[in-house]
Scaffold this motif. Sequence first.
Motif, mmCIF file in Angstrom:
data_model
loop_
_atom_site.group_PDB
_atom_site.id
_atom_site.type_symbol
_atom_site.label_atom_id
_atom_site.label_comp_id
_atom_site.label_asym_id
_atom_site.label_seq_id
_atom_site.Cartn_x
_atom_site.Cartn_y
_atom_site.Cartn_z
ATOM 1 N N TYR A 76 0.834 -1.205 0.000
ATOM 2 C CA TYR A 76 0.000 0.000 0.000
ATOM 3 C C TYR A 76 0.869 1.257 0.000
ATOM 4 O O TYR A 76 0.587 2.237 -0.685
ATOM 5 N N ARG A 77 1.961 1.203 0.757
ATOM 6 C CA ARG A 77 2.849 2.360 0.894
ATOM 7 C C ARG A 77 3.345 2.855 -0.453
ATOM 8 O O ARG A 77 3.471 4.070 -0.669
ATOM 9 N N ILE A 78 3.608 1.950 -1.384
ATOM 10 C CA ILE A 78 4.172 2.344 -2.674
ATOM 11 C C ILE A 78 3.140 2.330 -3.800
ATOM 12 O O ILE A 78 3.472 2.597 -4.955
ATOM 13 N N GLY A 79 1.899 1.976 -3.457
ATOM 14 C CA GLY A 79 0.835 1.993 -4.449
ATOM 15 C C GLY A 79 0.726 0.753 -5.310
ATOM 16 O O GLY A 79 -0.041 0.742 -6.273
ATOM 17 N N GLU A 80 1.464 -0.302 -4.972
ATOM 18 C CA GLU A 80 1.422 -1.529 -5.774
ATOM 19 C C GLU A 80 0.121 -2.297 -5.501
ATOM 20 O O GLU A 80 -0.221 -2.534 -4.343
ATOM 21 N N THR A 81 -0.568 -2.671 -6.559
ATOM 22 C CA THR A 81 -1.840 -3.382 -6.413
ATOM 23 C C THR A 81 -1.764 -4.839 -6.868
ATOM 24 O O THR A 81 -2.774 -5.533 -6.864
ATOM 25 N N THR A 82 -0.579 -5.290 -7.261
ATOM 26 C CA THR A 82 -0.399 -6.682 -7.676
ATOM 27 C C THR A 82 0.717 -7.298 -6.851
ATOM 28 O O THR A 82 1.898 -6.981 -7.050
ATOM 29 N N ALA A 83 0.341 -8.159 -5.921
ATOM 30 C CA ALA A 83 1.327 -8.842 -5.082
ATOM 31 C C ALA A 83 0.659 -10.039 -4.424
ATOM 32 O O ALA A 83 -0.514 -9.965 -4.027
ATOM 33 N N THR B 268 8.506 -27.853 7.695
ATOM 34 C CA THR B 268 9.566 -27.170 6.929
ATOM 35 C C THR B 268 9.033 -26.729 5.563
ATOM 36 O O THR B 268 8.076 -27.313 5.029
ATOM 37 N N ILE B 269 9.683 -25.725 5.006
ATOM 38 C CA ILE B 269 9.273 -25.173 3.719
ATOM 39 C C ILE B 269 9.813 -26.042 2.596
ATOM 40 O O ILE B 269 10.992 -26.380 2.555
ATOM 41 N N ILE B 270 8.936 -26.410 1.653
ATOM 42 C CA ILE B 270 9.359 -27.200 0.499
ATOM 43 C C ILE B 270 9.199 -26.416 -0.803
ATOM 44 O O ILE B 270 9.635 -26.865 -1.854
ATOM 45 N N GLY B 271 8.570 -25.251 -0.715
ATOM 46 C CA GLY B 271 8.410 -24.410 -1.896
ATOM 47 C C GLY B 271 7.934 -23.029 -1.495
ATOM 48 O O GLY B 271 7.235 -22.873 -0.492
ATOM 49 N N ALA B 272 8.337 -22.026 -2.264
ATOM 50 C CA ALA B 272 7.876 -20.662 -1.999
ATOM 51 C C ALA B 272 7.788 -19.933 -3.335
ATOM 52 O O ALA B 272 8.699 -20.021 -4.162
ATOM 53 N N HIS B 273 6.680 -19.214 -3.510
ATOM 54 C CA HIS B 273 6.406 -18.524 -4.764
ATOM 55 C C HIS B 273 5.859 -17.146 -4.429
ATOM 56 O O HIS B 273 4.810 -17.030 -3.791
ATOM 57 N N LEU B 274 6.587 -16.110 -4.838
ATOM 58 C CA LEU B 274 6.255 -14.753 -4.431
ATOM 59 C C LEU B 274 6.214 -13.843 -5.650
ATOM 60 O O LEU B 274 7.041 -13.952 -6.552
ATOM 61 N N LEU B 275 5.250 -12.932 -5.658
ATOM 62 C CA LEU B 275 5.148 -11.908 -6.687
ATOM 63 C C LEU B 275 4.929 -10.577 -5.994
ATOM 64 O O LEU B 275 3.893 -10.364 -5.359
ATOM 65 N N GLY B 276 5.904 -9.696 -6.083
ATOM 66 C CA GLY B 276 5.751 -8.403 -5.443
ATOM 67 C C GLY B 276 7.062 -7.646 -5.358
ATOM 68 O O GLY B 276 8.143 -8.230 -5.537
ATOM 69 N N PRO B 277 7.000 -6.352 -5.068
ATOM 70 C CA PRO B 277 8.212 -5.540 -4.951
ATOM 71 C C PRO B 277 9.115 -6.019 -3.825
ATOM 72 O O PRO B 277 8.650 -6.283 -2.716
#
Length: 455
Positions: free
Chosen positions: A386-393, A405-414
């Motif tokens: 919100y701080r930077i105005g990004e609407t896709t994350a 435990t983590i077996i996978g991670a998928h991230l989309l964002g600044p």
Amino acid sequence: MSDTSTDPYDLIVIGAGMAGVSAANKCAAAGWRVAIVDALPYGGTCALRGCDPKKILRRGAEIIDSARLLAGKGIDEGDLSIDWADLMAHKRGFTDPVPQRMEDGLTGNGVTTLHGTATFTSPDRLTVDGTPLSFRHALIATGARPRPLDLPGSEHVIDSTDFLNLPDLPDRVLFIGGGYISFEFAHIAARAGSHPIIVDRGPRPLKGFDPDLVERLVDRGTKAGIELRRGTATSAIEPPDRGYRVTPTTDGDTTTVDTDLVVHGAGRVPHLADLDLDAAGVDHGERGVTVAGHLQSTTNPAIYAAGDAADTAGAPLTPVAVFEGKVAASNMLKGHTTVPDYDGVPTTVFTIPELTRLGLLEDDARDRGIDVEVHHHDTSGWFSNYRIGETTAAAKILVDPATDTIIGAHLLGPEYAELINILALAMTTGLTTRQLKSMTAAYPTVGSDLGSMLT
């Protein structure tokens, strides 16, 4: 630096990219007589023709995009624009000194630096532009080159190296292929005022990434002015009076697209053509030199391979090339059969915003019989975005409930490419999600979002 001795080198490294340089320095530090050779300027794809210059150009695009996101929120973008020539000069300020700096470092470590095309003449000999040399060991670290395009007019296509050296960015750019190169460059071009089109043969671009997040990224790109044509094959490229006329075919329907520039983004293949590997008795295929797990050729024990030139389980990434080069060097020095560990290696598409992956995809985890626990969040409304105005994350983290435990991670964002490094550390060291959530992070930061992503 030259060396007139006729004694065999302990090691000749072919390719002065990150895999080759790391191996050459390691073996020279151990007292070996080492030479390295490349027909291109020292530094390899990443520093000169790939990761680093690309991300410098992306910075200009980020500035434009950031201003647009805050339009009406206190920022007036006004006449803000990219001066392409100045941005290119900024890029060259980094890339131009690299070859000499790299060569000086090698010679300072006692490595003989050679320039020219290396070609094997026997299992323990090669020539560099006709000059014969012999070796006890050789490391093939020649990297990759653009995949040949089998279509009429392919000679009119430029590759990623050419794009990163464009003196001017034209109004219309068409990218062939739906992978990293096309998406990253298209996101830069769109913010620089161009009108990019991506033509992808398959139904799903960026196939190695989470499909839900890819679709969010595609939508974001569309709003930025990027056109994506799926299921579309490029059948011809013609040069009319101005620019190029491309003939794409979708579901049997053929159209034409006029563009000023056509860029090859349809993948890369190992760069082995000049080596005459058959003369050295080195088995190889479409994926590179055939090696055992410890990176030694399966047919010539004197020869190893690392990075994109080697057929391994490792992704075609610079960090992978670096640690493969070090593993190969260690195995040559000590006679060991140490195998590289590819777990916990993240990979990122540096679009705007960036898309990053670590470990297994959701379907892969289920195919392995893991009763995977999926933590899926739309993070576009969280404070850091919100701080930077990004609407896709968004974030999708996969956990094995049996071990937490983590077996996978998928991230989309600044800034999520930075965030995934924490998850990579957790995966590599076996940290549980409970341990991760117990971390007290600096606030407000993107890193402080991690605990909420794991709930």
